[in-house]
Design a protein around this motif. Sequence first.
Motif, short mmCIF file in Angstrom:
data_model
loop_
_atom_site.label_atom_id
_atom_site.label_comp_id
_atom_site.label_asym_id
_atom_site.label_seq_id
_atom_site.Cartn_x
_atom_site.Cartn_y
_atom_site.Cartn_z
N ILE A 130 -1.79 -17.81 -24.41
CA ILE A 130 -1.51 -19.14 -23.88
C ILE A 130 -0.21 -19.61 -24.53
N GLY A 131 0.78 -19.91 -23.71
CA GLY A 131 2.06 -20.37 -24.22
C GLY A 131 2.13 -21.88 -24.30
N SER B 236 11.05 -20.58 -19.66
CA SER B 236 11.02 -19.25 -20.28
C SER B 236 9.60 -18.70 -20.33
N ILE B 237 8.64 -19.57 -20.63
CA ILE B 237 7.26 -19.11 -20.79
C ILE B 237 6.58 -18.88 -19.44
N VAL C 201 1.10 -15.04 -18.82
CA VAL C 201 0.96 -15.95 -19.94
C VAL C 201 0.50 -17.28 -19.36
N ALA C 202 -0.69 -17.71 -19.72
CA ALA C 202 -1.13 -19.05 -19.31
C ALA C 202 -0.21 -20.03 -20.01
N ILE D 224 -2.68 -18.25 -29.01
CA ILE D 224 -1.90 -19.42 -28.58
C ILE D 224 -0.54 -19.26 -29.26
N ALA D 225 0.51 -19.20 -28.44
CA ALA D 225 1.85 -18.97 -28.99
C ALA D 225 2.76 -20.13 -28.62
#
Length: 161
Positions: free
Chosen positions: A83-84, A100-101, A110-111, A61-62
Motif C-alpha cells: 500500500i503506497g 508516481s505511486i 500498488v494499492a 505500507i510504503a
Amino acid sequence: MTKVSIIMGSDSDLPIMNAARDVLQELGVAFEMAIVSAHRTPQRMYEYALAAEANGLSVIIAGAGGAAHLPGMVASLTTVPVIGVPVSATKLNGQDSLLSIVQMPAGIPVATVAIDNARNAGILAAQIIGVSDAKVRSAIKALRATMQQQVESKADKLAGR
C-alpha cells in the motif's frame, strides 16, 4: 503472528506515517517500522523486500515523497501486498508522489491511498489481514461503529439535540 511493515524513505516521513502506526495499534495489529530508501539505500530496500514473506510480513505500507519509487520498487520484488502512501514532501504538495505511486505497470499493483493519508493505509492493511483474522475483523467493525457514533453525535449537537 501476522505483521504489517510500515516503511518510508526518510525519517522526515515519520510524522505522516505515524498515523498508520497509531491505527494499527488501535486495532491490535502487529507491525514494524523501518527506514528503507529506494534511492539512498537501494541494496537495503532490495534485501528488505526479498525477505518480506520469509520475515512474516502480510502487508507492507510504503510512504514516499517526491519521485516516490519506494512502494513500486518494493512491490516489484515481493508478492506481499503493498500500500503506497504519497507524502507531500515537495513544492508539488504530493501530486508528484501520488502519480508516481498510482501509475504502476500491469502486473505490479500498488494499492494507493490519498496524499498524506497513512491512517487509511493502516486501516486497509488491517482489512487485508482481517480477511483471515476474525479478531482484527472485529476490531475494524468496532472502529467503524465508533466513527458512526461520532458523526451521529456531531449531527445531534449541530441540530441542537
